[in-house]
Design an enzyme around this catalytic site. Structure first.
Site, PDB file in Angstrom:
ATOM      1  N   HIS A  13       0.794  -1.022   0.062  1.00  0.00           N
ATOM      2  CA  HIS A  13      -0.027  -0.020  -0.088  1.00  0.00           C
ATOM      3  C   HIS A  13       0.831   1.332  -0.214  1.00  0.00           C
ATOM      4  O   HIS A  13       1.537   1.808   0.980  1.00  0.00           O
ATOM      5  CB  HIS A  13      -0.923  -0.055   1.325  1.00  0.00           C
ATOM      6  CG  HIS A  13      -1.857   1.180   1.340  1.00  0.00           C
ATOM      7  ND1 HIS A  13      -3.109   1.032   1.612  1.00  0.00           N
ATOM      8  CD2 HIS A  13      -1.844   2.430   1.020  1.00  0.00           C
ATOM      9  CE1 HIS A  13      -3.782   1.906   1.330  1.00  0.00           C
ATOM     10  NE2 HIS A  13      -2.919   2.944   1.171  1.00  0.00           N
ATOM     11  N   HIS A  15       1.602   5.527  -1.620  1.00  0.00           N
ATOM     12  CA  HIS A  15       1.412   6.411  -2.418  1.00  0.00           C
ATOM     13  C   HIS A  15       2.655   7.004  -2.996  1.00  0.00           C
ATOM     14  O   HIS A  15       3.491   7.404  -2.489  1.00  0.00           O
ATOM     15  CB  HIS A  15       0.658   7.536  -1.458  1.00  0.00           C
ATOM     16  CG  HIS A  15      -0.584   7.080  -1.008  1.00  0.00           C
ATOM     17  ND1 HIS A  15      -1.785   7.165  -1.560  1.00  0.00           N
ATOM     18  CD2 HIS A  15      -0.951   6.632   0.106  1.00  0.00           C
ATOM     19  CE1 HIS A  15      -2.787   6.759  -1.040  1.00  0.00           C
ATOM     20  NE2 HIS A  15      -2.202   6.070   0.018  1.00  0.00           N
ATOM     21  N   LYS A  95      -8.871  -0.206  -6.044  1.00  0.00           N
ATOM     22  CA  LYS A  95      -8.856   0.366  -4.501  1.00  0.00           C
ATOM     23  C   LYS A  95     -10.249   1.476  -4.587  1.00  0.00           C
ATOM     24  O   LYS A  95     -10.252   2.017  -5.389  1.00  0.00           O
ATOM     25  CB  LYS A  95      -7.791   1.148  -4.494  1.00  0.00           C
ATOM     26  CG  LYS A  95      -7.731   2.051  -3.321  1.00  0.00           C
ATOM     27  CD  LYS A  95      -7.661   1.346  -1.916  1.00  0.00           C
ATOM     28  CE  LYS A  95      -7.756   2.123  -0.754  1.00  0.00           C
ATOM     29  NZ  LYS A  95      -6.314   3.027  -0.348  1.00  0.00           N
ATOM     30  N   HIS A 134     -10.554   1.350   1.445  1.00  0.00           N
ATOM     31  CA  HIS A 134     -10.294   2.410   2.500  1.00  0.00           C
ATOM     32  C   HIS A 134     -11.558   2.184   3.664  1.00  0.00           C
ATOM     33  O   HIS A 134     -12.532   2.845   3.220  1.00  0.00           O
ATOM     34  CB  HIS A 134     -10.085   3.661   2.132  1.00  0.00           C
ATOM     35  CG  HIS A 134      -9.895   4.696   3.220  1.00  0.00           C
ATOM     36  ND1 HIS A 134      -8.585   5.351   3.406  1.00  0.00           N
ATOM     37  CD2 HIS A 134     -10.263   5.209   4.153  1.00  0.00           C
ATOM     38  CE1 HIS A 134      -8.690   6.181   4.067  1.00  0.00           C
ATOM     39  NE2 HIS A 134      -9.832   6.022   4.815  1.00  0.00           N
ATOM     40  N   HIS A 168      -4.840  -0.759   5.904  1.00  0.00           N
ATOM     41  CA  HIS A 168      -4.238   0.120   6.840  1.00  0.00           C
ATOM     42  C   HIS A 168      -5.179  -0.125   8.162  1.00  0.00           C
ATOM     43  O   HIS A 168      -5.631   0.905   8.688  1.00  0.00           O
ATOM     44  CB  HIS A 168      -3.961   1.476   6.475  1.00  0.00           C
ATOM     45  CG  HIS A 168      -5.203   2.089   5.816  1.00  0.00           C
ATOM     46  ND1 HIS A 168      -6.379   2.245   6.206  1.00  0.00           N
ATOM     47  CD2 HIS A 168      -5.078   2.881   4.632  1.00  0.00           C
ATOM     48  CE1 HIS A 168      -7.004   3.022   5.081  1.00  0.00           C
ATOM     49  NE2 HIS A 168      -6.291   3.284   4.067  1.00  0.00           N
ATOM     50  N   ASP A 240       1.320   2.567   3.558  1.00  0.00           N
ATOM     51  CA  ASP A 240       0.495   3.780   3.387  1.00  0.00           C
ATOM     52  C   ASP A 240       1.330   4.879   3.482  1.00  0.00           C
ATOM     53  O   ASP A 240       0.842   6.104   4.076  1.00  0.00           O
ATOM     54  CB  ASP A 240      -0.751   3.874   4.290  1.00  0.00           C
ATOM     55  CG  ASP A 240      -1.878   4.822   3.823  1.00  0.00           C
ATOM     56  OD1 ASP A 240      -1.803   5.177   2.662  1.00  0.00           O
ATOM     57  OD2 ASP A 240      -2.588   4.938   4.623  1.00  0.00           O
TER      58      ASP A 240
HETATM   59  O1  DOR Z   1      -3.492   9.507   5.618  1.00  0.00           O
HETATM   60  C1  DOR Z   1      -3.850   9.387   4.382  1.00  0.00           C
HETATM   61  N1  DOR Z   1      -3.048   9.607   3.369  1.00  0.00           N
HETATM   62  N2  DOR Z   1      -4.692   8.279   4.329  1.00  0.00           N
HETATM   63  C2  DOR Z   1      -5.155   8.150   3.329  1.00  0.00           C
HETATM   64  O2  DOR Z   1      -5.913   7.201   2.998  1.00  0.00           O
HETATM   65  C3  DOR Z   1      -4.542   8.651   2.043  1.00  0.00           C
HETATM   66  C4  DOR Z   1      -3.280   9.067   2.023  1.00  0.00           C
HETATM   67  C5  DOR Z   1      -2.825  10.298   0.935  1.00  0.00           C
HETATM   68  O3  DOR Z   1      -3.020   9.980  -0.168  1.00  0.00           O
HETATM   69  O4  DOR Z   1      -2.486  11.243   1.388  1.00  0.00           O
HETATM   70 ZN    ZN Z   2      -3.282   5.037   1.471  1.00  0.00          ZN
END
Ligand code: DOR
Ligand code: ZN
Length: 335
Positions: A13, A15, A95, A134, A168, A240
């Protein structure tokens, strides 16, 4: 000097964003992980086959070598079977975000009407595409994940052949849900194995500890530790790691997200060693994901060493968890 070697670590997971942020951040994960499940919450979201392919190309262009596999995801919408059949080969999962629940999720699901979702989720079951979720409602912030449990139950019962990953997880409620249905799985972040709400707002307000779902109570942390440290077979590591520029975190209206990508393995070693469970880390950080997703990652051998490591203040203007603090493990070599 005490060392610990991990084979083919996976972050299920992650980003990475896009543009300059992607170029700066992707190499940090590609250095120490064999692969990662790449989140689709860009602006606009990754919701076509062309967007998946183009984003994959941009990720590959941003990493310095080929020894990293970006496992791509598609942003959930009520897609038809023809579309899903066409895109299935290019993605590892889809997702699902409830609309507006977190960063860039405005185009997510606004109604969990099972009949509306049925054609998509049945097609995903037939095509073997896992659904990553999520799992938060728009309720009171500390109750959002627990309130979502009834939706997980509905999904798990109605689509028994669909692999559903509770992303998460942060609560005892989610830990208890995991073994209730054979088709439910979960990811756990490293920051949720370290922080409670006290670390976010119990003293000074700590923007770099703020994320969604928010860190919960000590008993929740204990339940998560129990799952991860014992490498429960339905649980995988998913960082995450969510980079935001420093000015968006240290701001009135702080963006949600904890940035851990460059220190995740070091922190995991520290936690697992502290509980005398280092032998289970390989299963948590790679083997379980390989069996759950049926993936065979690129070979990578990462050796970590127990020695003090001062976490940098920033990585390309993104502040990591524990910036400026000393942690007890460091990466010694990557082959
Ligand atoms: O804290 C988070 N940041 N939770 C998420 O689900 C998305 C993520 C983000 O993309 O910044
Ligand atoms: Zn995330």
């Amino acid at each position: 000097m005490k060392t610990h070697t991990l084979l083919m670590p996976l972050d299920m997971h992650l980003h990475l964003r896009d543009g300059v942020m992607l170029e700066n951040i992707a190499p940090l994960t590609a250095y120490s992980f064999s692969g990662a499940l790449i989140m689709p919450n860009l602006v606009p979201p990754v919701d076509t086959k062309e967007a998946v392919l183009a984003y994959r190309e941009r990720v590959m262009a941003a990493v310095p070598n080929d020894y990293f596999e970006p496992y791509m995801t598609l942003f959930y919408k009520n897609y038809d079977k023809k579309f899903l059949t066409d895109v299935a080969e290019e993605i590892t999962a889809i997702k699902l975000y409830p609309a507006g629940i977190t960063t860039n999720s405005e185009g997510g699901v606004s109604s969990f009407d099972i009949e509306e979702m049925r054609p998509t989720l049945e097609a995903m079951s037939e095509l073997g595409i896992p659904l990553c979720v999520h799992g938060e409602t728009d309720g009171f912030v500390m109750d959002r994940e627990a309130e979502f449990m009834s939706i997980y139950e509905l999904l798990a019962q109605n689509f028994p052949d669909l692999k559903i990953v509770m992303e998460h997880i942060t609560t005892k409620a989610a830990v208890e849900m995991l073994d209730k249905y054979p088709n439910l799985y979960a990811t756990i972040t490293v920051h949720h194995l370290l922080l409670t709400l006290d670390d976010v707002i119990g003293g000074m307000m700590m923007p770099h500890h703020f994320c969604k779902p928010i860190a919960k109570r000590p008993e929740d942390l204990d339940a998560l530790l129990d799952l991860a440290l014992n490498a429960h077979p339905k649980v995988m590591f998913g960082s995450d790691s969510a980079p935001h520029p420093k000015y968006k975190k240290e701001a009135c209206g702080c963006a949600a997200g904890v940035f851990t990508a460059p220190i995740a393995l070091q922190l995991l070693c520290e936690i697992f060693e502290q509980f005398d469970k280092l032998d289970n880390l390989q299963t948590f950080v790679s083997d379980n994901a390989q069996s759950i997703y049926g993936i065979c990652p690129e070979f990578k051998e990462v050796t970590l060493e127990k020695r003090p490591f001062v976490v940098p203040e920033t990585y390309s203007n993104v502040v990591p968890l524990y910036a400026g603090e000393t942690i007890n493990w460091a990466i010694e070599s990557v082959d």
